[in-house]
Design a protein around this motif. Structure first.
Motif, PDB file in Angstrom:
ATOM      1  N   GLY A 123       0.783  -1.225   0.000  1.00 28.88           N
ATOM      2  CA  GLY A 123       0.000   0.000   0.000  1.00 28.88           C
ATOM      3  C   GLY A 123       0.812   1.271   0.000  1.00 28.88           C
ATOM      4  N   ALA A 124       2.145   1.157  -0.049  1.00 28.55           N
ATOM      5  CA  ALA A 124       2.994   2.345  -0.019  1.00 28.55           C
ATOM      6  C   ALA A 124       3.372   2.769  -1.434  1.00 28.55           C
ATOM      7  N   HIS A 125       3.608   4.059  -1.607  1.00 22.00           N
ATOM      8  CA  HIS A 125       4.161   4.521  -2.874  1.00 22.00           C
ATOM      9  C   HIS A 125       5.266   5.527  -2.585  1.00 22.00           C
ATOM     10  N   ILE A 126       6.161   5.696  -3.547  1.00 24.15           N
ATOM     11  CA  ILE A 126       7.357   6.507  -3.353  1.00 24.15           C
ATOM     12  C   ILE A 126       7.325   7.696  -4.304  1.00 24.15           C
ATOM     13  N   GLU A 127       7.527   8.870  -3.746  1.00 26.86           N
ATOM     14  CA  GLU A 127       7.566  10.119  -4.514  1.00 26.86           C
ATOM     15  C   GLU A 127       9.030  10.532  -4.690  1.00 26.86           C
ATOM     16  N   ILE A 128       9.421  10.833  -5.920  1.00 26.79           N
ATOM     17  CA  ILE A 128      10.770  11.312  -6.194  1.00 26.79           C
ATOM     18  C   ILE A 128      10.786  12.825  -6.042  1.00 26.79           C
ATOM     19  N   LEU A 129      11.511  13.307  -5.049  1.00 29.61           N
ATOM     20  CA  LEU A 129      11.597  14.746  -4.818  1.00 29.61           C
ATOM     21  C   LEU A 129      12.718  15.388  -5.627  1.00 29.61           C
ATOM     22  N   SER A 130      13.815  14.660  -5.813  1.00 26.23           N
ATOM     23  CA  SER A 130      14.910  15.160  -6.641  1.00 26.23           C
ATOM     24  C   SER A 130      15.748  13.983  -7.115  1.00 26.23           C
ATOM     25  N   ASP A 131      16.422  14.165  -8.237  1.00 24.23           N
ATOM     26  CA  ASP A 131      17.260  13.120  -8.838  1.00 24.23           C
ATOM     27  C   ASP A 131      18.452  13.827  -9.482  1.00 24.23           C
ATOM     28  N   THR A 132      19.632  13.692  -8.838  1.00 27.53           N
ATOM     29  CA  THR A 132      20.814  14.433  -9.281  1.00 27.53           C
ATOM     30  C   THR A 132      21.954  13.479  -9.600  1.00 27.53           C
ATOM     31  N   LEU A 191      31.456   8.075  -9.471  1.00 31.58           N
ATOM     32  CA  LEU A 191      30.395   9.069  -9.327  1.00 31.58           C
ATOM     33  C   LEU A 191      29.163   8.399  -8.713  1.00 31.58           C
ATOM     34  N   TYR A 192      28.311   9.224  -8.138  1.00 34.48           N
ATOM     35  CA  TYR A 192      27.087   8.701  -7.525  1.00 34.48           C
ATOM     36  C   TYR A 192      25.867   9.475  -8.028  1.00 34.48           C
ATOM     37  N   ARG A 193      24.748   8.783  -8.010  1.00 31.79           N
ATOM     38  CA  ARG A 193      23.457   9.394  -8.332  1.00 31.79           C
ATOM     39  C   ARG A 193      22.721   9.617  -7.012  1.00 31.79           C
ATOM     40  N   HIS A 194      22.329  10.850  -6.747  1.00 36.69           N
ATOM     41  CA  HIS A 194      21.669  11.196  -5.485  1.00 36.69           C
ATOM     42  C   HIS A 194      20.170  11.350  -5.704  1.00 36.69           C
ATOM     43  N   LEU A 195      19.413  10.562  -4.981  1.00 34.01           N
ATOM     44  CA  LEU A 195      17.961  10.614  -5.045  1.00 34.01           C
ATOM     45  C   LEU A 195      17.416  11.043  -3.685  1.00 34.01           C
ATOM     46  N   ARG A 196      16.450  11.916  -3.709  1.00 34.25           N
ATOM     47  CA  ARG A 196      15.687  12.206  -2.477  1.00 34.25           C
ATOM     48  C   ARG A 196      14.267  11.706  -2.721  1.00 34.25           C
ATOM     49  N   ARG A 197      13.812  10.835  -1.834  1.00 36.46           N
ATOM     50  CA  ARG A 197      12.507  10.205  -2.018  1.00 36.46           C
ATOM     51  C   ARG A 197      11.668  10.363  -0.741  1.00 36.46           C
ATOM     52  N   ARG A 198      10.350  10.452  -0.948  1.00 39.15           N
ATOM     53  CA  ARG A 198       9.422  10.492   0.182  1.00 39.15           C
ATOM     54  C   ARG A 198       8.433   9.339   0.033  1.00 39.15           C
ATOM     55  N   HIS A 199       8.297   8.550   1.085  1.00 40.13           N
ATOM     56  CA  HIS A 199       7.442   7.364   1.067  1.00 40.13           C
ATOM     57  C   HIS A 199       6.102   7.687   1.736  1.00 40.13           C
ATOM     58  N   TRP A 200       5.015   7.245   1.106  1.00 41.92           N
ATOM     59  CA  TRP A 200       3.665   7.525   1.574  1.00 41.92           C
ATOM     60  C   TRP A 200       2.877   6.229   1.755  1.00 41.92           C
ATOM     61  N   ARG A 201       1.920   6.262   2.681  1.00 46.52           N
ATOM     62  CA  ARG A 201       0.902   5.220   2.771  1.00 46.52           C
ATOM     63  C   ARG A 201      -0.330   5.822   3.415  1.00 46.52           C
ATOM     64  N   ASP A 202      -1.492   5.477   2.876  1.00 45.74           N
ATOM     65  CA  ASP A 202      -2.762   6.016   3.381  1.00 45.74           C
ATOM     66  C   ASP A 202      -2.738   7.544   3.412  1.00 45.74           C
ATOM     67  N   ASN A 203      -2.157   8.125   2.363  1.00 49.25           N
ATOM     68  CA  ASN A 203      -2.095   9.588   2.207  1.00 49.25           C
ATOM     69  C   ASN A 203      -1.297  10.286   3.302  1.00 49.25           C
ATOM     70  N   GLN A 204      -0.394   9.553   3.928  1.00 50.39           N
ATOM     71  CA  GLN A 204       0.455  10.145   4.954  1.00 50.39           C
ATOM     72  C   GLN A 204       1.913   9.818   4.656  1.00 50.39           C
ATOM     73  N   PRO A 205       2.787  10.809   4.707  1.00 44.93           N
ATOM     74  CA  PRO A 205       4.209  10.524   4.521  1.00 44.93           C
ATOM     75  C   PRO A 205       4.785   9.898   5.788  1.00 44.93           C
ATOM     76  N   PHE A 206       5.607   8.865   5.619  1.00 41.54           N
ATOM     77  CA  PHE A 206       6.178   8.236   6.808  1.00 41.54           C
ATOM     78  C   PHE A 206       7.703   8.138   6.755  1.00 41.54           C
ATOM     79  N   LEU A 207       8.305   8.397   5.589  1.00 42.82           N
ATOM     80  CA  LEU A 207       9.758   8.264   5.457  1.00 42.82           C
ATOM     81  C   LEU A 207      10.281   9.268   4.448  1.00 42.82           C
ATOM     82  N   LEU A 208      11.327   9.990   4.841  1.00 45.29           N
ATOM     83  CA  LEU A 208      12.064  10.874   3.938  1.00 45.29           C
ATOM     84  C   LEU A 208      13.462  10.297   3.807  1.00 45.29           C
TER      85      LEU A 208
END
Length: 256
Positions: free
Chosen positions: A115-124, A142-159
């Motif tokens: 039931g969780a989905h992941i939002e991509i906030l930035s991808d560098t 080199l590295y690829r830097h991602l900032r992601r926010r995880h949601w479930r039931d319309n609530q963010p639970f992980l940055l």
């Protein structure tokens, strides 16, 4: 609320009030945390009337306005209800708390949350390894830097901030980035072997950014989780730094 008066909380000796001056956290936030725990631990039971503002102000030696600010936090979370001329009561149907298990075994760390989905906030892409947090292993070019926010039931639970060896990027799809846990992003790539993996968890308080991104009050409890993966040659393939909402996280460790 029914016409008949609801039961009040039992009276009796109380533990000594904490010294609110020993913390830099605003007093009303400290009190909101204390009151929230009373509800969550069943000290203030659903349907019961909580002490008055005057009683709480006297108990903790603070102004009545400070108590009202603390109770405003609980009311905003749906934990208490106020009724004119009757008092403040613990909600009979408190909102469902989202429990997010921080896994402590390998299979659990690879499993996506239902039931969780992941939002991509930035991808560098193209990040110099010197810009990474201090960690173990030999750096990739080199590295690829991602900032992601995880949601479930319309609530963010992980940055989460994720740094991936950029040489792995061609084998990672957009769907992977929005569905897979950080370690699974690497572990699911054919031919990639993880020789070492580590997870470290610490407890802290939400800063301004974490509070805004996770929809929680400033200084609310959070859990910081640091994860890394290293291949057999000693190359650091992945760093993942996650910030979990403290009111929605649970850690279960099987001891036997």
């Amino acid at each position: 609320m029914p016409a008949a008066a609801r039961p009040s909380l039992p009276t009796g000796p109380r533990p000594a009030a904490p010294d609110l001056n020993r913390s830099a956290v605003a007093r009303y936030l400290q009190l909101a945390t204390l009151f929230r725990r009373r509800v969550e631990q069943g000290i203030w039971l659903p349907g019961t009337q909580i002490p008055t503002v005057d009683d709480l102000a006297a108990e903790y030696g603070v102004a009545r306005a400070t108590i009202r600010q603390a109770l405003d936090q609980l009311a905003g979370e749906g934990l208490i209800e106020r009724f004119r001329a009757k008092g403040t009561f613990v909600s009979t149907t408190p909102p469902q708390r989202l429990w997010c298990d921080v896994e402590t075994d390998w299979n659990g760390l690879l499993r996506s949350r239902e039931g969780a989905h992941i939002e991509i906030l930035s991808d560098t892409p193209g990040q110099d390894p010197q810009s990474l947090p201090a960690s173990e292993g030999l750096p990739a070019p080199l590295y690829r830097h991602l900032r992601r926010r995880h949601w479930r039931d319309n609530q963010p639970f992980l940055l989460a901030d994720v740094w991936l060896d950029e040489r792995l990027s061609p084998q990672i799809t957009t769907e992977d980035l929005t569905t897979k846990t950080a370690l699974r992003l690497v572990a699911s790539i054919p031919g990639v072997r993880i020789a070492q993996a580590r997870q470290t968890l610490t407890i802290g308080a939400a800063d301004v950014e974490a509070a805004a991104q996770l929809h929680i009050p400033l200084n609310a409890p959070i859990a910081h989780v640091h994860r890394l993966a290293i291949d057999p040659d000693g190359t650091l393939l992945l760093i993942a730094n996650g910030t979990y909402r403290g009111d929605m996280v649970r850690i279960d460790v099987k001891l036997r």
